[in-house]
Design an enzyme around this catalytic site. Structure first.
Site, PDB file in Angstrom:
ATOM      1  N   CYS A 188      13.312  10.279   7.676  1.00  0.00           N
ATOM      2  CA  CYS A 188      13.181   9.741   9.039  1.00  0.00           C
ATOM      3  C   CYS A 188      14.494   9.899   9.797  1.00  0.00           C
ATOM      4  CB  CYS A 188      12.747   8.292   8.991  1.00  0.00           C
ATOM      5  SG  CYS A 188      13.739   7.314   7.880  1.00  0.00           S
ATOM      6  N   LYS A 233       0.866  -1.192   0.000  1.00  0.00           N
ATOM      7  CA  LYS A 233       0.000   0.000   0.000  1.00  0.00           C
ATOM      8  C   LYS A 233       0.897   1.235   0.000  1.00  0.00           C
ATOM      9  CE  LYS A 233      -1.953   2.988   2.097  1.00  0.00           C
ATOM     10  NZ  LYS A 233      -1.773   4.422   1.743  1.00  0.00           N
ATOM     11  N   GLU A 280       9.769  15.313  16.076  1.00  0.00           N
ATOM     12  CA  GLU A 280      10.145  15.346  14.669  1.00  0.00           C
ATOM     13  C   GLU A 280       9.352  16.446  13.959  1.00  0.00           C
ATOM     14  OE1 GLU A 280       8.824  11.848  12.531  1.00  0.00           O
ATOM     15  OE2 GLU A 280      10.848  11.694  11.731  1.00  0.00           O
ATOM     16  N   GLU A 302       9.161   0.907  11.289  1.00  0.00           N
ATOM     17  CA  GLU A 302      10.224   1.908  11.076  1.00  0.00           C
ATOM     18  C   GLU A 302       9.547   3.254  11.210  1.00  0.00           C
ATOM     19  OE1 GLU A 302      13.238   1.111  10.823  1.00  0.00           O
ATOM     20  OE2 GLU A 302      13.373  -0.851   9.866  1.00  0.00           O
TER      21      GLU A 302
HETATM   22  P1  NAD Z   1       1.932   8.196   8.029  1.00  0.00           P
HETATM   23  O1  NAD Z   1       2.104   7.360   9.218  1.00  0.00           O
HETATM   24  O2  NAD Z   1       0.861   9.222   8.035  1.00  0.00           O
HETATM   25  O3  NAD Z   1       1.658   7.316   6.731  1.00  0.00           O
HETATM   26  C1  NAD Z   1       2.488   6.230   6.367  1.00  0.00           C
HETATM   27  C2  NAD Z   1       1.664   5.225   5.610  1.00  0.00           C
HETATM   28  O4  NAD Z   1       0.650   4.726   6.471  1.00  0.00           O
HETATM   29  C3  NAD Z   1       0.933   5.798   4.382  1.00  0.00           C
HETATM   30  O5  NAD Z   1       0.923   4.820   3.349  1.00  0.00           O
HETATM   31  C4  NAD Z   1      -0.477   5.992   4.898  1.00  0.00           C
HETATM   32  O6  NAD Z   1      -1.469   5.940   3.897  1.00  0.00           O
HETATM   33  C5  NAD Z   1      -0.615   4.818   5.843  1.00  0.00           C
HETATM   34  N1  NAD Z   1      -1.640   4.987   6.868  1.00  0.00           N
HETATM   35  C6  NAD Z   1      -2.146   6.140   7.375  1.00  0.00           C
HETATM   36  N2  NAD Z   1      -3.108   5.871   8.276  1.00  0.00           N
HETATM   37  C7  NAD Z   1      -3.199   4.522   8.366  1.00  0.00           C
HETATM   38  C8  NAD Z   1      -3.972   3.634   9.160  1.00  0.00           C
HETATM   39  N3  NAD Z   1      -4.872   4.084  10.027  1.00  0.00           N
HETATM   40  N4  NAD Z   1      -3.759   2.309   9.017  1.00  0.00           N
HETATM   41  C9  NAD Z   1      -2.840   1.832   8.164  1.00  0.00           C
HETATM   42  N5  NAD Z   1      -2.091   2.634   7.366  1.00  0.00           N
HETATM   43  C10 NAD Z   1      -2.257   3.958   7.475  1.00  0.00           C
HETATM   44  O7  NAD Z   1       3.355   8.806   7.790  1.00  0.00           O
HETATM   45  P2  NAD Z   1       3.782   9.757   6.633  1.00  0.00           P
HETATM   46  O8  NAD Z   1       3.231  11.104   6.922  1.00  0.00           O
HETATM   47  O9  NAD Z   1       3.450   9.149   5.331  1.00  0.00           O
HETATM   48  O10 NAD Z   1       5.389   9.726   6.782  1.00  0.00           O
HETATM   49  C11 NAD Z   1       6.016  10.509   7.698  1.00  0.00           C
HETATM   50  C12 NAD Z   1       6.461   9.702   8.903  1.00  0.00           C
HETATM   51  O11 NAD Z   1       7.079   8.480   8.528  1.00  0.00           O
HETATM   52  C13 NAD Z   1       7.509  10.440   9.692  1.00  0.00           C
HETATM   53  O12 NAD Z   1       7.212  10.352  11.055  1.00  0.00           O
HETATM   54  C14 NAD Z   1       8.795   9.700   9.370  1.00  0.00           C
HETATM   55  O13 NAD Z   1       9.802   9.793  10.293  1.00  0.00           O
HETATM   56  C15 NAD Z   1       8.319   8.310   9.188  1.00  0.00           C
HETATM   57  N6  NAD Z   1       9.254   7.562   8.343  1.00  0.00           N
HETATM   58  C16 NAD Z   1      10.077   6.632   8.917  1.00  0.00           C
HETATM   59  C17 NAD Z   1      10.996   5.941   8.158  1.00  0.00           C
HETATM   60  C18 NAD Z   1      11.919   4.929   8.768  1.00  0.00           C
HETATM   61  O14 NAD Z   1      12.476   4.125   8.063  1.00  0.00           O
HETATM   62  N7  NAD Z   1      12.140   4.929  10.066  1.00  0.00           N
HETATM   63  C19 NAD Z   1      11.064   6.166   6.794  1.00  0.00           C
HETATM   64  C20 NAD Z   1      10.219   7.100   6.238  1.00  0.00           C
HETATM   65  C21 NAD Z   1       9.301   7.790   7.032  1.00  0.00           C
END
Ligand code: NAD
Length: 487
Positions: A284, A175, A382, A250
């Site tokens: 991240c 997804k 963050e 992650e």
């Molecule tokens: P997010 O958590 O909003 O979304 C991530 C993914 O989860 C998207 O595909 C989104 O559609 C999905 N999602 C959202 N709500 C959901 C739910 N209720 N159930 C299941 N899936 C759902 O995060 P974001 O805004 O896309 O990314 C930013 C965050 O991700 C930051 O906090 C960043 O640090 C973190 N990040 C971490 C890493 C890592 O490897 N540690 C890498 C990239 C991003």
């Protein structure tokens, strides 16, 4: 950009295009205008994808590692063949400068190539000296694995989570993030072209609360990989717990640079600037905290100010130093956090209103707060924007206390030329990766990566990702007692 009026890009399920009644608008963050439209998958499409993956599982798992590796290697080749197009797509979809998108595309290819290579050397153990028994371990795939991907590095992170899962024989339901789903859909198509059997890799774009939540809760999923924010990570882990399946999380970070008085500032300054600006700070592992020894603090701030004054801001495809944030929502979030942190003093370097940014798109300028209160939100949480918070310390113990003073623990950097200090800090810092006189190492494909604390658990990248995507089966076979001779 596609022609206006073109059909939304469909889901990719069981090797075929599956349209949905509704679509999601995908915007170009550099302009704020419509870039493309994709299917809005939901519970029905996730269910269809899980069924297809389950049906494909016996065949894919039954192949030799060599045969699976061949398909992965070919996928890597096709990513390289299409590097220009993929990088252009990623730059428009995420807003990142083209050179960064090109680097991401190369790293995505490398994940497929790397896991194609190492999976053939990934074997179990023979357990020694059991009287009357021979025992060994086998690495077995989980079955159907779910992968939820963020918008900040769709190509790189998509490849990083998909390639090891495929290499060991899992079948996948992926997804992508609604803000930037295009390159992950392209990888799905390229993998099919490379000879991946239908159903082995299914991509269902959709909203988090719909497709994402449906995938996390689906009883047919055997392992989940989630890369994203802490609050959504909690929800995904809770859904996984209800089905008793493992999940690798992650999550975010608030990663520090620790600069000792003997650090080589000629090396520190460009690295700190790069780690701050990369992907507009939406990384991240962004180096979003700068912890500096009092002796070198003023000199470092002066050099940083000079370096940041030269930063060129503009649309991703124009390939300057700093692109836009991903969305209006992210811009509002970063602006809100910076306004809350500004107080009476405001940022010491840069900041909104002081550095011109393009009128269109979701741009935010580099912003540095100096001598922040370690308890303040800007020092602990963050931001996910080009925003740096600095603090001053007097000795290594205080540096460790500051560095370890957040709930996160993703990566950290130590800047010193003294070996004893470096070893001491490496041992004391609470982070999944620690760099000495460096920050990041290209894509870091070979380097196990994951969090301590609220940065998550489980490991991606390197050999450890193969183990993450497998479960161990121990096999015990009765054999004649030693010295008993042949029967
Ligand atoms: P997010 O958590 O909003 O979304 C991530 C993914 O989860 C998207 O595909 C989104 O559609 C999905 N999602 C959202 N709500 C959901 C739910 N209720 N159930 C299941 N899936 C759902 O995060 P974001 O805004 O896309 O990314 C930013 C965050 O991700 C930051 O906090 C960043 O640090 C973190 N990040 C971490 C890493 C890592 O490897 N540690 C890498 C990239 C991003």
């Amino acid at each position: 950009m596609r022609e206006s009026g073109a059909d939304p890009r469909p889901c990719l399920i069981d090797g075929v295009a599956v349209p949905t009644p509704d679509a999601i608008d995908v915007l170009d963050p550099s302009t704020g205008r419509l870039l493309d439209r994709v299917a809005r998958g939901g519970a029905a499409e996730i269910d269809q994808a899980v069924t297809a993956a389950r049906a494909a599982y016996a065949g894919w798992r039954g192949r030799s590692a060599e045969s699976r590796a061949g398909v992965l290697r070919r996928t890597g080749e096709l990513i390289r063949r299409d590097l220009d197009d993929l990088a252009d797509l990623e730059s428009h979809d995420t807003g990142k400068p083209l050179a960064q998108a090109r680097a991401d595309t190369g790293v995505a290819a490398r994940y497929f190539e790397y896991y194609a290579s190492v999976v053939e050397a990934f074997f179990g153990h023979t357990l020694p000296d059991l009287d009357g028994y021979l025992a060994w371990t086998r690495h077995e795939p989980y079955g159907v694995t779910g992968h939820i991907i963020p918008w900040n590095y769709p190509l790189q992170i998509g490849a990083r989570t998909m390639a090891p899962a495929l290499a060991v024989g899992n079948c996948l339901v992926v997804k992508p993030a609604e803000e930037a789903p295009l390159s992950v859909l392209r990888i799905g198509e390229l993998a099919l072209e490379a000879g991946l059997p239908p159903g082995v890799l299914n991509v269902v774009p959709g909203l988090g609360a719909e497709a994402g939540a449906a995938l996390a809760a689906h009883p047919g999923i055997d392992h989940l990989s989630f890369i994203g924010s802490v609050p959504v990570g909690e929800e995904v882990a809770a859904a996984a717990a209800r089905n008793i399946v493992p999940v690798a999380l992650e999550l975010g970070g608030k990663s520090p640079h620790v600069v000792l008085p003997d650090a080589d500032l000629d090396l520190v300054v460009p690295t700190v600037v790069r780690a701050l600006l990369q992907n507009a700070g939406q990384t991240c592992s962004a180096g979003s905290r700068l912890l500096v020894h009092a002796e070198v603090h003023e000199e470092l701030m002066g050099r940083l100010e000079a370096a940041l004054a030269a930063v060129r801001i503009g649309p991703g495809p124009a390939d300057l130093d700093l692109g836009p944030l991903i969305s209006a929502r992210q811009l509002a979030r970063v602006t809100g956090m910076v306004e809350a942190a500004a107080g009476t003093a405001g940022p010491r370097i840069g900041g909104p209103g002081r550095v011109p940014t393009p009128a269109e798109g979701f741009f935010f300028p580099p912003t540095v707060f100096d001598r922040v209160d370690p308890a303040a939100e800007i020092a602990r949480e963050e931001v996910f924007g080009p925003v740096l918070a600095t603090s001053v310390f007097k000795d290594a113990d205080e540096a460790v206390a500051l560095a370890n003073g957040t709930a996160y623990g993703l990566i950290a950097a130590v800047w010193t030329t003294d070996l004893d200090t470096a070893h001491h800090l490496v041992a004391e810092l609470r982070a999944g990766q620690v760099y000495v006189n460096a920050y990041g190492a290209g894509g870091g494909v070979e380097l196990p990566f994951g969090g301590f604390g609220k940065s998550g658990y489980g490991r991606e990248k390197g050999f450890e990702a193969l183990a993450e995507m497998c479960q161990t089966k121990t096999v015990v076979m009765r054999v004649p007692p030693r010295g008993g001779g042949p029967r």
